[in-house]
Design a protein around this motif. Structure first.
Motif, mmCIF file in Angstrom:
data_model
loop_
_atom_site.group_PDB
_atom_site.id
_atom_site.type_symbol
_atom_site.label_atom_id
_atom_site.label_comp_id
_atom_site.label_asym_id
_atom_site.label_seq_id
_atom_site.Cartn_x
_atom_site.Cartn_y
_atom_site.Cartn_z
ATOM 1 N N ILE A 51 0.859 -1.196 0.000
ATOM 2 C CA ILE A 51 0.000 0.000 0.000
ATOM 3 C C ILE A 51 0.891 1.240 0.000
ATOM 4 O O ILE A 51 1.755 1.393 0.862
ATOM 5 N N ARG A 52 0.688 2.130 -0.957
ATOM 6 C CA ARG A 52 1.525 3.329 -1.067
ATOM 7 C C ARG A 52 1.147 4.364 -0.006
ATOM 8 O O ARG A 52 0.014 4.391 0.464
ATOM 9 N N ALA A 53 2.109 5.222 0.312
ATOM 10 C CA ALA A 53 1.872 6.279 1.304
ATOM 11 C C ALA A 53 0.721 7.180 0.885
ATOM 12 O O ALA A 53 -0.100 7.592 1.714
ATOM 13 N N VAL A 54 0.643 7.475 -0.412
ATOM 14 C CA VAL A 54 -0.431 8.343 -0.900
ATOM 15 C C VAL A 54 -1.800 7.690 -0.712
ATOM 16 O O VAL A 54 -2.799 8.362 -0.457
ATOM 17 N N ASN A 85 -8.172 10.878 4.407
ATOM 18 C CA ASN A 85 -9.012 11.984 3.923
ATOM 19 C C ASN A 85 -10.441 11.535 3.649
ATOM 20 O O ASN A 85 -11.393 12.307 3.799
ATOM 21 N N ALA A 86 -10.570 10.266 3.275
ATOM 22 C CA ALA A 86 -11.901 9.727 2.962
ATOM 23 C C ALA A 86 -12.643 9.287 4.222
ATOM 24 O O ALA A 86 -13.809 8.889 4.171
ATOM 25 N N ARG A 108 -5.694 8.721 11.926
ATOM 26 C CA ARG A 108 -4.280 8.832 12.298
ATOM 27 C C ARG A 108 -4.196 8.923 13.819
ATOM 28 O O ARG A 108 -4.722 9.848 14.421
ATOM 29 N N VAL A 109 -3.562 7.950 14.441
ATOM 30 C CA VAL A 109 -3.417 7.928 15.902
ATOM 31 C C VAL A 109 -2.357 8.927 16.339
ATOM 32 O O VAL A 109 -2.534 9.697 17.265
ATOM 33 N N CYS A 110 -1.219 8.859 15.673
ATOM 34 C CA CYS A 110 -0.142 9.826 15.844
ATOM 35 C C CYS A 110 0.759 9.672 14.625
ATOM 36 O O CYS A 110 0.457 8.886 13.732
ATOM 37 N N HIS A 111 1.830 10.405 14.564
ATOM 38 C CA HIS A 111 2.677 10.378 13.372
ATOM 39 C C HIS A 111 3.107 8.953 13.020
ATOM 40 O O HIS A 111 3.764 8.271 13.784
ATOM 41 N N TYR A 152 -1.768 4.290 12.438
ATOM 42 C CA TYR A 152 -3.164 4.434 11.988
ATOM 43 C C TYR A 152 -4.038 3.309 12.522
ATOM 44 O O TYR A 152 -3.561 2.203 12.793
ATOM 45 N N GLN A 153 -5.338 3.622 12.642
ATOM 46 C CA GLN A 153 -6.329 2.590 12.962
ATOM 47 C C GLN A 153 -7.555 2.819 12.096
ATOM 48 O O GLN A 153 -7.689 3.865 11.461
ATOM 49 N N LEU A 154 -8.454 1.852 12.052
ATOM 50 C CA LEU A 154 -9.681 2.003 11.279
ATOM 51 C C LEU A 154 -10.582 3.029 11.946
ATOM 52 O O LEU A 154 -10.747 3.015 13.168
ATOM 53 N N ALA A 155 -11.178 3.906 11.164
ATOM 54 C CA ALA A 155 -12.062 4.934 11.710
ATOM 55 C C ALA A 155 -13.302 4.316 12.347
ATOM 56 O O ALA A 155 -13.852 4.850 13.307
ATOM 57 N N GLU A 156 -13.703 3.149 11.838
ATOM 58 C CA GLU A 156 -14.944 2.526 12.311
ATOM 59 C C GLU A 156 -14.771 1.810 13.645
ATOM 60 O O GLU A 156 -15.739 1.560 14.359
#
Length: 203
Positions: free
Chosen positions: A28-31, A38-39, A44-47, A50-54
């Motif tokens: 999976i690319r950074a972009v 954004n979607a 973003r937990v911290c720099h 990441y975790q799932l928004a749901e």
């Protein structure tokens, strides 16, 4: 498999929080990670984490274990854990190596009070225990009491005195280890003078 499903699998395999490097390793690319944030699919937990928004927000214990694996629960947080203090700290007191970057400890979701340890003292008294179902490193009772003397100026008088009395009454105390640690932490004279008074009073 689409990119979101792949990201979900990566996060699940990492216990609920994944690093940027975990996504890259899965192709999976950074972009793509940025786009999923954004979607509203990822949070973003911290720099770099990441975790799932749901999903439900990870517990503070889980965040601590994942984001600061070198952290050791100490001082105020350890006192509360051992029942030596009734005061639940607003911040997690965490011992980390003196060499650790300050930026790694800037986590919005996890209030921290860092204690930076020199290398020869960092692992002294380190053990592991269960914190609400999460395994965390924590200093043992004796290291915690010695740290109370070492960081006396940071502690409230009531917390300090209650902790020492609670330790003196604790059947799990190990006075031999207390003596060894106190010498290494250079608080031996203060520890022995006060503990002798407390222990004599208990008899």
């Amino acid at each position: 498999m689409d990119i979101q499903e792949l990201a979900k699998e990566v996060i699940a395999s990492k216990g609920g929080i994944a690093k940027s490097a975990d996504f890259v390793a899965a192709g999976i690319r950074a972009v793509d990670v940025v786009n999923m944030c954004n979607a509203g699919y990822l949070d973003r937990v911290c720099h770099g984490y990441y975790q799932l928004a749901e999903q439900e927000s990870s517990s503070e214990e889980q965040l601590l274990a994942t984001l600061i694996p070198k952290g050791i629960v100490c001082v105020e947080s350890a006192l509360f854990y051992y029942g030596y203090s009734d005061f639940a700290p607003r911040k997690w007191s965490i011992a980390v190596p003196r060499s650790m970057s300050r930026t790694k400890l800037k986590i919005d979701a996890l209030p921290l009070q860092a204690y930076y340890m020199q290398p020869d003292l960092y692992a002294l008294g380190k053990t592991v225990d269960d914190f609400n179902g999460v395994t965390l490193s924590v200093y043992d009772r004796e290291r915690t009491i010695c740290d109370c003397f070492k960081y006396r100026s940071r502690l409230d008088n009531e917390i300090f005195n209650k902790a020492l009395n609670a330790y003196a009454n604790d059947k799990k105390k190990n006075l031999k280890n207390l003596s060894v640690y106190a010498k290494k932490l250079r608080v031996y004279k203060k520890v022995t003078e006060l503990m002798e008074v407390l222990l004599t009073y208990q008899l």
